[in-house]
Design an enzyme around this catalytic site. Structure first.
Site, mmCIF file in Angstrom:
data_model
loop_
_atom_site.group_PDB
_atom_site.id
_atom_site.type_symbol
_atom_site.label_atom_id
_atom_site.label_comp_id
_atom_site.label_asym_id
_atom_site.label_seq_id
_atom_site.Cartn_x
_atom_site.Cartn_y
_atom_site.Cartn_z
ATOM 1 N N GLU A 1 -9.350 -27.194 8.254
ATOM 2 C CA GLU A 1 -8.600 -27.725 9.070
ATOM 3 C C GLU A 1 -7.035 -28.114 8.209
ATOM 4 O OE1 GLU A 1 -8.736 -28.881 12.241
ATOM 5 O OE2 GLU A 1 -6.903 -29.835 12.319
ATOM 6 N N HIS B 1 -15.155 -27.779 5.894
ATOM 7 C CA HIS B 1 -14.410 -28.208 6.835
ATOM 8 C C HIS B 1 -13.148 -28.883 7.036
ATOM 9 C CE1 HIS B 1 -15.206 -29.838 11.161
ATOM 10 N NE2 HIS B 1 -13.950 -30.730 10.873
ATOM 11 N N LYS C 1 -5.040 -24.741 8.284
ATOM 12 C CA LYS C 1 -4.528 -24.485 9.699
ATOM 13 C C LYS C 1 -3.333 -25.129 9.918
ATOM 14 C CE LYS C 1 -8.515 -24.962 11.888
ATOM 15 N NZ LYS C 1 -9.417 -25.278 12.816
ATOM 16 N N ASN C 2 -3.226 -26.585 9.662
ATOM 17 C CA ASN C 2 -2.241 -27.136 9.954
ATOM 18 C C ASN C 2 -0.949 -26.784 9.186
ATOM 19 O OD1 ASN C 2 -3.666 -28.710 11.668
ATOM 20 N ND2 ASN C 2 -4.060 -30.340 10.175
HETATM 21 O O1 LIG Z 1 2.593 -32.765 10.898
HETATM 22 S S1 LIG Z 1 2.695 -31.859 9.962
HETATM 23 O O2 LIG Z 1 3.908 -32.173 9.322
HETATM 24 C C1 LIG Z 1 1.262 -31.694 9.262
HETATM 25 C C2 LIG Z 1 -0.062 -32.332 9.539
HETATM 26 C C3 LIG Z 1 -1.162 -32.239 8.925
HETATM 27 C C4 LIG Z 1 -1.210 -31.344 8.028
HETATM 28 O O3 LIG Z 1 -2.264 -31.042 7.207
HETATM 29 C C5 LIG Z 1 -0.002 -30.380 7.581
HETATM 30 C C6 LIG Z 1 1.088 -30.805 7.968
HETATM 31 O O4 LIG Z 1 2.266 -29.945 7.968
HETATM 32 N N1 LIG Z 1 3.139 -30.507 10.707
HETATM 33 C C7 LIG Z 1 2.106 -29.742 11.587
HETATM 34 C C8 LIG Z 1 2.913 -28.892 12.490
HETATM 35 C C9 LIG Z 1 2.267 -27.862 13.453
HETATM 36 C C10 LIG Z 1 3.071 -27.073 14.110
HETATM 37 C C11 LIG Z 1 4.576 -27.159 13.767
HETATM 38 C C12 LIG Z 1 4.925 -28.300 12.928
HETATM 39 C C13 LIG Z 1 4.126 -28.880 12.194
HETATM 40 C C14 LIG Z 1 4.293 -30.074 11.181
#
Ligand SMILES: O=S(=O)(c1ccc(O)cc1O)N1Cc2ccccc2C1
Length: 382
Positions: free
Chosen positions: A224, A220, A227-228
């Site tokens: 997540e 989980h 995906k980020n």
């Molecule tokens: O905030 S982050 O740096 C970010 C946050 C958490 C994570 O796990 C990885 C990351 O990279 N990041 C999430 C995201 C989504 C769409 C466009 C640009 C970004 C930039």
């Protein structure tokens, strides 16, 4: 409970009767604790229809379990108990969305002040951690003694006594990559390394890093994070022909911690935005009325990061983000290397928690960023 007790074949997990005796007392305690805390919520939130629904669901489950308080233990009782646990688990399966809807209802009809936002953050961390713990206990009992199978003969309920971290990393990557390919028609590659600490020199081939853990919890969290990171990379390098920087994962074992560090070059975010990523209020954006081809599949209700951090903290681990604005973000998952230290982290309903809801935030004694006028930063004074 800790992972050591929960995974020991000789403990609760070996005897349905012992597990029943423990759960028919422990589950009502955990349900009652969080119900008491629901009633400390700000009135505006407590009056929201969705919060009323959640409260009634908890009350119904409390009643269901209390029916077993004094009954004699028999085969029939144990079977009925298992069925009741499955009924309760199904009753609560949409609670996170329902609570998120309650927060949305509040945002739509009231201005939310700093104190209310702090109370909601404090409550949801505790409410969702309590829910993780209740589902963990229910799953252990139904998987070990119910008619369900966990599909893995050597697992003890939902626990893998020898969870291969890197295989979960690769599994989560592949599942996130599927979504990324569907939406962006491309995806970043994965680079994985492992460092077995001082053990490295004893093993010719670096042995896999394995711990007693709940694979579904680790999946989980990593799903997540992937995906980020994938969304960040694909949107940062949005010209279609360029090859995308890989997502690098390092798994390391030390004396106390197992670390899973995921590094992306997705452009990162400013330090001022970092705190918002774990805020329920900030992340509760109206869900698109319909999921269609234009809906970004990698974005959910926005509770992904705060809930993933709760899963990491549940057995005394953690999830920490470090971002370099303009470059990328590192996400570090800390897990306990020793199962006897991996004990449940549970909210305790007591004077301290009750006082938290009553204590007004007061002005801080540090200068604010704008450097003039009323300090905008608020600190909670005891
Ligand atoms: O905030 S982050 O740096 C970010 C946050 C958490 C994570 O796990 C990885 C990351 O990279 N990041 C999430 C995201 C989504 C769409 C466009 C640009 C970004 C930039």
């Amino acid at each position: 409970m800790g992972l050591k007790e929960l995974s020991r074949v000789s403990g609760l997990s070996a005897c349905e009767r012992k597990s029943f005796i423990f759960l028919r007392k422990e589950l009502p305690v955990r349900l009652a604790n969080i119900m008491k805390e629901i009633h400390l919520l700000p009135d505006n939130l407590l009056k929201m229809p969705s919060v009323g629904i959640v409260n009634n669901l908890y009350a119904a489950s409390f009643e269901d379990i209390m029916q077993f308080e004094k009954v004699e233990v028999s085969e029939t009782t144990l079977d009925k108990f298992c069925q009741t646990l499955v009924k309760i688990r199904n009753r609560h399966k949409d609670i996170v969305q329902t609570m998120a809807h309650g927060v949305l209802e509040l945002k739509e009809c009231h201005d939310v002040d700093v104190q209310t936002e702090n109370n909601i953050q404090y409550f949801l961390d505790r409410f969702l951690m309590s829910r993780i713990s209740i589902r963990m206990l229910i799953n252990q009992h139904t998987l070990l003694f119910g008619s369900e199978l966990n599909g893995h003969s050597r697992h003890v309920g939902s626990i893998d006594p020898s969870c291969d971290i890197i295989s979960v990393v690769k599994d989560a990557y592949e599942k996130a990559r599927l979504l990324c390919d569907q939406y962006y028609l491309a995806s970043p590659e994965l680079l994985v390394e492992q460092h077995n600490g001082k053990f490295e020199k004893y093993f010719e081939r670096c042995s896999e890093i394995r711990i007693v853990y709940v694979p579904s919890h680790l999946f989980h969290i990593l799903f997540e994070l992937f995906k980020n990171s994938m969304r960040a990379v694909m949107e940062h390098y949005n010209n279609s022909d360029s090859d995308y920087p890989s997502i690098a994962v390092i798994v390391s074992r030390g004396k106390e911690d197992i670390c899973v560090k995921m590094s992306d070059r997705g452009g990162g975010i400013p330090r001022s935005q970092m705190d918002h990523l774990f805020k329920y209020m900030y992340s509760t954006a109206p869900r698109p009325t319909q999921i269609d081809a234009h809906t970004v599949p990698l974005a959910g209700y926005g509770y992904g990061l705060p809930v993933s951090r709760l899963y990491a903290r549940y057995f005394h681990g953690d999830l920490v983000l470090q971002s370099c604005d303009g470059y990328g973000t590192d996400a570090i998952v800390y897990l306990k290397a020793l199962s006897n230290e991996a004990n449940e982290l549970l909210p305790i309903f007591n004077k301290t928690s009750s006082k938290f809801y009553r204590t007004a935030v007061s002005n801080t004694d540090w200068s604010s960023q704008c450097g003039s006028g009323m300090n905008t930063r608020q600190l909670r004074m005891s």
